[in-house]
Design a protein around this motif. Structure first.
Motif, PDB file in Angstrom:
ATOM      1  N   UNK A 162       0.888  -1.126   0.214  1.00 63.15           N
ATOM      2  CA  UNK A 162      -0.113   0.020   0.170  1.00 63.15           C
ATOM      3  C   UNK A 162       0.623   1.195   0.072  1.00 63.15           C
ATOM      4  N   UNK A 163       0.308   2.084  -1.106  1.00 61.71           N
ATOM      5  CA  UNK A 163       1.115   3.534  -0.933  1.00 61.71           C
ATOM      6  C   UNK A 163       0.595   3.956   0.120  1.00 61.71           C
ATOM      7  N   UNK A 164       1.975   4.448   0.955  1.00 61.89           N
ATOM      8  CA  UNK A 164       1.359   5.348   2.687  1.00 61.89           C
ATOM      9  C   UNK A 164       1.468   6.962   2.442  1.00 61.89           C
ATOM     10  N   UNK A 165       2.837   7.042   1.575  1.00 59.82           N
ATOM     11  CA  UNK A 165       2.818   8.273   0.723  1.00 59.82           C
ATOM     12  C   UNK A 165       4.133   8.680  -0.292  1.00 59.82           C
ATOM     13  N   UNK A 199      19.791  14.462  -9.241  1.00 60.82           N
ATOM     14  CA  UNK A 199      19.511  14.293  -7.916  1.00 60.82           C
ATOM     15  C   UNK A 199      18.484  13.758  -7.439  1.00 60.82           C
ATOM     16  N   UNK A 200      17.736  14.211  -7.752  1.00 57.06           N
ATOM     17  CA  UNK A 200      15.933  14.136  -6.920  1.00 57.06           C
ATOM     18  C   UNK A 200      15.401  13.313  -7.276  1.00 57.06           C
ATOM     19  N   UNK A 201      14.653  11.942  -6.158  1.00 60.98           N
ATOM     20  CA  UNK A 201      13.971  10.849  -7.016  1.00 60.98           C
ATOM     21  C   UNK A 201      12.861  10.776  -6.019  1.00 60.98           C
ATOM     22  N   UNK A 202      11.927  10.594  -6.850  1.00 57.21           N
ATOM     23  CA  UNK A 202      11.150  10.194  -6.213  1.00 57.21           C
ATOM     24  C   UNK A 202      10.586   9.634  -4.642  1.00 57.21           C
ATOM     25  N   UNK A 203      10.597  10.296  -3.489  1.00 51.00           N
ATOM     26  CA  UNK A 203      10.335   9.016  -2.835  1.00 51.00           C
ATOM     27  C   UNK A 203       8.319   8.138  -2.526  1.00 51.00           C
ATOM     28  N   UNK A 204       8.317   6.982  -2.683  1.00 52.34           N
ATOM     29  CA  UNK A 204       7.565   6.299  -2.186  1.00 52.34           C
ATOM     30  C   UNK A 204       7.099   5.283  -0.880  1.00 52.34           C
ATOM     31  N   UNK A 205       6.438   5.569   0.294  1.00 51.51           N
ATOM     32  CA  UNK A 205       6.508   5.201   1.010  1.00 51.51           C
ATOM     33  C   UNK A 205       5.656   4.172   0.827  1.00 51.51           C
ATOM     34  N   UNK A 256      -0.711  -4.231   7.471  1.00 48.87           N
ATOM     35  CA  UNK A 256      -0.630  -3.375   8.819  1.00 48.87           C
ATOM     36  C   UNK A 256      -1.088  -1.076   8.766  1.00 48.87           C
ATOM     37  N   UNK A 257      -2.201  -1.646   7.293  1.00 50.68           N
ATOM     38  CA  UNK A 257      -2.302   0.022   6.415  1.00 50.68           C
ATOM     39  C   UNK A 257      -3.613   0.255   8.127  1.00 50.68           C
ATOM     40  N   UNK A 258      -4.111  -1.141   8.463  1.00 50.95           N
ATOM     41  CA  UNK A 258      -5.363  -0.273   9.398  1.00 50.95           C
ATOM     42  C   UNK A 258      -4.840  -0.309  11.021  1.00 50.95           C
ATOM     43  N   UNK A 259      -3.884  -0.946  11.155  1.00 54.67           N
ATOM     44  CA  UNK A 259      -3.245  -1.865  12.124  1.00 54.67           C
ATOM     45  C   UNK A 259      -2.543  -0.560  12.879  1.00 54.67           C
ATOM     46  N   UNK A 260      -2.371  -0.944  14.152  1.00 59.16           N
ATOM     47  CA  UNK A 260      -1.757   0.144  15.302  1.00 59.16           C
ATOM     48  C   UNK A 260      -0.185  -0.063  15.064  1.00 59.16           C
ATOM     49  N   UNK A 261       0.279  -0.544  14.123  1.00 64.79           N
ATOM     50  CA  UNK A 261       1.368  -0.034  13.637  1.00 64.79           C
ATOM     51  C   UNK A 261       1.638   2.189  12.698  1.00 64.79           C
ATOM     52  N   UNK A 262       0.726   2.324  11.840  1.00 60.35           N
ATOM     53  CA  UNK A 262       0.420   3.204  11.711  1.00 60.35           C
ATOM     54  C   UNK A 262       0.266   3.960  12.626  1.00 60.35           C
ATOM     55  N   UNK A 263      -0.655   3.447  13.515  1.00 63.06           N
ATOM     56  CA  UNK A 263      -1.264   5.277  14.501  1.00 63.06           C
ATOM     57  C   UNK A 263       0.297   5.398  15.153  1.00 63.06           C
ATOM     58  N   UNK A 264       1.310   4.160  15.717  1.00 61.31           N
ATOM     59  CA  UNK A 264       2.875   4.850  16.230  1.00 61.31           C
ATOM     60  C   UNK A 264       3.672   5.201  15.354  1.00 61.31           C
ATOM     61  N   UNK A 265       3.346   5.218  14.268  1.00 61.43           N
ATOM     62  CA  UNK A 265       4.606   5.468  13.804  1.00 61.43           C
ATOM     63  C   UNK A 265       3.977   7.325  12.863  1.00 61.43           C
ATOM     64  N   UNK A 266       2.678   7.201  13.505  1.00 61.62           N
ATOM     65  CA  UNK A 266       2.468   8.949  13.528  1.00 61.62           C
ATOM     66  C   UNK A 266       3.504  10.357  13.875  1.00 61.62           C
ATOM     67  N   UNK A 267       3.484   9.381  15.127  1.00 60.57           N
ATOM     68  CA  UNK A 267       4.164  11.105  15.842  1.00 60.57           C
ATOM     69  C   UNK A 267       5.561  10.742  15.094  1.00 60.57           C
ATOM     70  N   UNK A 268       6.885  10.348  14.511  1.00 57.23           N
ATOM     71  CA  UNK A 268       7.022   9.688  13.750  1.00 57.23           C
ATOM     72  C   UNK A 268       7.716  11.461  12.157  1.00 57.23           C
ATOM     73  N   UNK A 269       6.158  10.407  11.917  1.00 55.82           N
ATOM     74  CA  UNK A 269       5.662  11.524  10.852  1.00 55.82           C
ATOM     75  C   UNK A 269       5.886  13.126  10.555  1.00 55.82           C
ATOM     76  N   UNK A 270       5.410  13.466  12.298  1.00 49.30           N
ATOM     77  CA  UNK A 270       5.566  14.723  12.648  1.00 49.30           C
ATOM     78  C   UNK A 270       5.955  15.887  12.012  1.00 49.30           C
ATOM     79  N   UNK A 271       5.332  16.609  11.321  1.00 51.99           N
ATOM     80  CA  UNK A 271       6.124  17.781  10.624  1.00 51.99           C
ATOM     81  C   UNK A 271       7.329  18.535  11.131  1.00 51.99           C
ATOM     82  N   UNK A 272       7.802  18.874  10.911  1.00 49.57           N
ATOM     83  CA  UNK A 272       9.360  19.631  11.658  1.00 49.57           C
ATOM     84  C   UNK A 272       9.700  20.992  10.904  1.00 49.57           C
TER      85      UNK A 272
END
Length: 273
Positions: free
Chosen positions: A43-46, A66-72, A78-94
């Motif tokens: 599944x494409x997450x982003x 030197x740029x590439x299309x990043x596909x997460x 796991x798309x509806x599992x707890x791992x997505x919620x667990x890693x939302x903080x990791x993707x917080x804007x900086x």
């Protein structure tokens, strides 16, 4: 959407970076057709744009390619599992907050601290002081105009700072007035950023889409002096292709205690970041 469906929509000449959203592991590919088909069911997450580490015959060329299309990608289960919620903080804007003053404990540092505290409520915040780094003045050799890399022996120091820029979505530069402009230490850093300046090709890049903010303070009541400082910072942002979207000028601030009287004004400004 599955990657197999997205595969059909990607330009065949584009470089691709496949990133596992959960583990953070990634792999670069020269063409989309080189991506193993075992990823098609994932599944494409982003999707985003990143600096590519792909090396052709062992050599990393410099320039827009030197740029590439990043596909997460995520495994289907796991798309509806707890791992997505667990890693939302990791993707917080900086947000990156820069104390442009060589003084780590003065009024500029106090404002930078207040901004960091306010933004930490909604972003992952990193604060640095220009005095945290030691580097020489730019020698004006212009070798970077041909290589997109600094030839000086301490180039890694500037690259470390630019890595902080690259990781951030928002950059807030807080600068005092030194003779009606930014401090010399911060100007020396800007000069050393010539490899990233967009006025020549090839040049190095940071990821696009960043927003820049500037806060200027001075001891006297002259607001045009703050505006000159803001202009210097926004000029720097422009050549890094960082969009300048907000600024704040603060007069009559000399000591840390003076910041308290302007605290609410700074807090209000932080709300637009």
């Amino acid at each position: 959407m599955k990657f197999g469906d997205l595969r059909q929509m990607i330009d065949r000449t584009a470089r691709i970076q496949i990133c596992d959203h959960v583990s953070g592991d990634y792999m670069d590919y020269r063409f989309v057709e080189d991506v193993p088909h075992e990823n098609d069911s994932r599944t494409v997450f982003g999707i985003g744009l990143v600096r590519s580490e792909y090396r052709e015959e062992g050599v990393l060329s410099y320039g827009r390619n030197c740029y590439a299309i990043e596909i997460r990608l995520l495994e289907p289960e796991t798309i509806l599992g707890s791992k997505v919620l667990e890693y939302e903080a990791k993707d917080k804007m900086k947000a990156l907050i820069i104390n442009c003053s060589p003084v780590r404990t003065g009024s500029t540092a106090e404002i930078a601290k207040l901004v960091s505290e306010q933004l930490s409520n909604k972003y992952s915040v990193n604060s640095i002081c220009i005095d945290d780094y030691s580097f020489a003045f730019c020698k004006g050799c212009r070798l970077c105009h041909n290589t997109a890399k600094c030839a000086m022996s301490d180039a890694n120091v500037i690259e470390d700072i630019m890595d902080e820029f690259d990781a951030a979505d928002f950059i807030v530069s807080v600068s005092p007035s030194y003779w009606a402009d930014i401090p010399g230490q911060f100007k020396a850093f800007i000069d050393r950023c010539t490899p990233w300046c967009n006025t020549h090709e090839p040049h190095a890049y940071i990821k696009p889409g960043k927003k820049g903010y500037a806060i200027a303070l001075r001891t006297g009541p002259n607001m045009p002096e703050c505006e000159r400082i803001i202009g210097s910072i926004e000029h720097f942002y422009g050549h890094l292709e960082i969009e300048s979207v907000g600024h704040l000028g603060l007069t009559s601030i000399e000591y840390k205690a003076d910041v308290e009287t302007r605290k609410q004004e700074i807090i209000e400004f932080c709300k637009i970041i």
